[in-house]
Design an enzyme around this catalytic site. Structure first.
Site, PDB file in Angstrom:
ATOM      1  N   LYS A 217       0.845  -1.201   0.000  1.00 17.36           N
ATOM      2  CA  LYS A 217       0.000   0.000   0.000  1.00 17.36           C
ATOM      3  C   LYS A 217       0.881   1.252   0.000  1.00 17.36           C
ATOM      4  O   LYS A 217       2.050   1.190   0.390  1.00 17.36           O
ATOM      5  CB  LYS A 217      -0.893   0.013   1.255  1.00 17.36           C
ATOM      6  CG  LYS A 217      -1.831  -1.180   1.349  1.00 17.36           C
ATOM      7  CD  LYS A 217      -2.865  -1.182   0.252  1.00 17.36           C
ATOM      8  CE  LYS A 217      -3.949  -2.205   0.501  1.00 17.36           C
ATOM      9  NZ  LYS A 217      -4.206  -3.076  -0.656  1.00 17.36           N
TER      10      LYS A 217
HETATM   11  C1  LIG Z   1      -9.988  -1.729  -1.052  1.00 19.95           C
HETATM   12  C2  LIG Z   1      -9.395  -2.580   0.030  1.00 19.95           C
HETATM   13  N1  LIG Z   1     -10.084  -2.763   1.163  1.00 19.95           N
HETATM   14  C3  LIG Z   1      -9.596  -3.490   2.176  1.00 19.95           C
HETATM   15  C4  LIG Z   1      -8.371  -4.109   2.087  1.00 19.95           C
HETATM   16  C5  LIG Z   1      -7.911  -4.967   3.211  1.00 19.95           C
HETATM   17  O1  LIG Z   1      -6.681  -4.600   3.768  1.00 19.95           O
HETATM   18  P1  LIG Z   1      -5.772  -5.685   4.498  1.00 19.95           P
HETATM   19  O2  LIG Z   1      -5.142  -6.529   3.444  1.00 19.95           O
HETATM   20  O3  LIG Z   1      -4.786  -4.883   5.280  1.00 19.95           O
HETATM   21  O4  LIG Z   1      -6.664  -6.478   5.384  1.00 19.95           O
HETATM   22  C6  LIG Z   1      -7.601  -3.950   0.925  1.00 19.95           C
HETATM   23  C7  LIG Z   1      -6.290  -4.592   0.820  1.00 19.95           C
HETATM   24  O5  LIG Z   1      -5.861  -5.050  -0.177  1.00 19.95           O
HETATM   25  C8  LIG Z   1      -8.135  -3.169  -0.139  1.00 19.95           C
HETATM   26  O6  LIG Z   1      -7.458  -3.005  -1.270  1.00 19.95           O
END
Ligand SMILES: Cc1ncc(COP(=O)(O)O)c(C=O)c1O
Length: 403
Positions: free
Chosen positions: A210
């Site tokens: 990210k």
């Molecule tokens: C749009 C979106 N929401 C939620 C998430 C979830 O994040 P995490 O992987 O830290 O749980 C991601 C991660 O890829 C995402 O791209």
């Protein structure tokens, strides 16, 4: 130096071959690696591995960066969204409106609370939830009468904020919570304001790829709402008693062992907070660098593929992805692979067509844009430190495709 590739499946792969990385974490590591190592070693030595002082410092720094009253760090971006839903009391019988074209986590957390996701189409130029279709979906759910519209989770896809000014008007009209899934876009703005200006809370992810990533999993919620923050603190650690709970209850043991609600265990590791403190220090500069890389891609590719990203006037994207479209996307991806250029498809299947989600059909209107985009989008290598020569190589590989 290891070159890191994020594969389409989302896994980080370390390699010592100097291939073009999809997301280059190595240059940043060269830049601030010594500081990060020192900070991590400090944690290892002081030993407060869980909820140590770095966690509090990082939360304070995040609030200062985002201009939010509160930041609650947690274990990952998925939990951050779920915590917000829990904190707001969203659950059984509720409808939560989410874009059909997003990472599955946005919708996944909804049934976890007992509520149901309602899939809404996106706008063709920004890939973000379409306010007009959202309102049609809310009306459809109301007419059906089975679920109560409760919340909207807008996603800032690929780094660009959703149309919060328009979404907040709809949220107010129907009395819905507006929640921001900014997992891909922490730091994005509209006319200089962060999404929290329009939302009750925003969630972000610190997954390594990210824009602001740590060296493992991590996430955070930002909110200006004191009462919500108090409940988030409780839900983050097993639903423990808040100060307000404690004041109204009789007990003699530690408040920590008074479990008032069904919570979860979702803490950000102190080591990850130490990494993030250093990364946040250079984050504003990196967002600026990202604009240069995206602008150059747009100049080199604009008019030569179906579309290059469109960022709306007054909007600032943090460019989690640089995504173009091509009619012959799969063949282009193969061609790029042969030329040594990694790429990724976010997302090949819209959520309403995923086997695990096809049962959620309430309020579902026309999802044609999500369906069409899933066949044409392809994301190219991107990092704030992408140099011109490598970028030229990537662009040449795209333009040499004759399919
Ligand atoms: C749009 C979106 N929401 C939620 C998430 C979830 O994040 P995490 O992987 O830290 O749980 C991601 C991660 O890829 C995402 O791209």
């Amino acid at each position: 130096m290891a070159a890191y590739n994020i594969q389409a499946g989302g896994q980080l792969q370390g390699s010592s071959i100097m291939a073009i990385p999809f997301i280059d974490l190595g240059i940043q590591r060269e830049r601030i690696g010594a500081k990060i190592e020192e900070a991590v070693l400090k944690v290892i030595k002081h030993g407060a591995y869980i909820m140590g002082p770095e966690v509090r410092s990082f939360e304070a720094n995040m609030s200062a960066f985002a201009g939010s009253k509160h930041t609650l760090s947690c274990a990952n971006g998925t939990d951050a969204i779920e915590l917000i839903l829990l904190g707001l009391g969203v659950g059984k019988g509720d409808a939560v409106f989410v874009p059909a074209f997003t990472f599955v986590a946005t919708a996944e957390v909804v049934p976890m609370t007992g509520a149901e996701p309602v899939f809404v189409d996106i706008q063709a130029d920004t890939y973000n939830i379409d306010p007009v279709k959202l309102e049609a979906s809310i009306e459809a759910v109301l007419k059906e009468g089975r679920l109560k519209p409760a919340a909207i989770i807008a996603v800032d896809l690929f780094g660009q904020p959703a149309d919060y000014p328009a979404l907040s008007v709809i949220a107010k009209k129907y009395g819905l919570y507006l929640i921001c899934d900014s997992a891909q876009a922490f730091g994005c703005t509209i006319d200089g304001k962060q999404p929290l200006e329009w939302c009750v809370a925003t969630a972000t992810s610190f997954y390594p790829a990210k824009p602001l990533g740590c060296y493992g999993d991590g996430g955070a919620v930002a909110t200006n709402d004191d009462a919500l923050m108090e409940r988030l603190v409780s839900f983050r650690v097993h639903g423990g008693a808040t100060a307000t709970d404690a004041a109204t209850m009789n007990y003699t043991h530690e408040a920590k062992y008074l479990n008032v609600r069904i919570g979860m265990n979702s803490r950000l590791d102190t080591i990850q907070a130490a990494v993030l403190i250093e990364k946040l220090n250079i984050f504003a500069e990196e967002i600026a660098l990202r604009q240069n890389v995206a602008r150059r891609y747009n100049e080199l590719l604009g008019g030569k593929v179906i579309s290059v990203p469109h960022v709306k006037e007054g909007y600032v994207s943090t460019w989690a992805q640089y995504t173009i479209e091509h009619a012959n996307r799969d063949a282009l991806q193969l061609h790029l692979r042969e030329k040594g250029v990694p790429s990724a498809v976010y997302y090949p299947i819209p959520l309403h067509q995923q086997p695990g989600y096809s049962m959620f059909t309430s309020g579902t209107g026309d999802l044609a844009v999500s369906e069409a985009k899933s066949k044409t989008v392809i994301s190219l290598p991107f990092s704030p430190y992408l140099d011109a020569a490598t970028q030229d190589e990537i662009v040449a590989a795209v333009l040499s495709f004759e399919g």
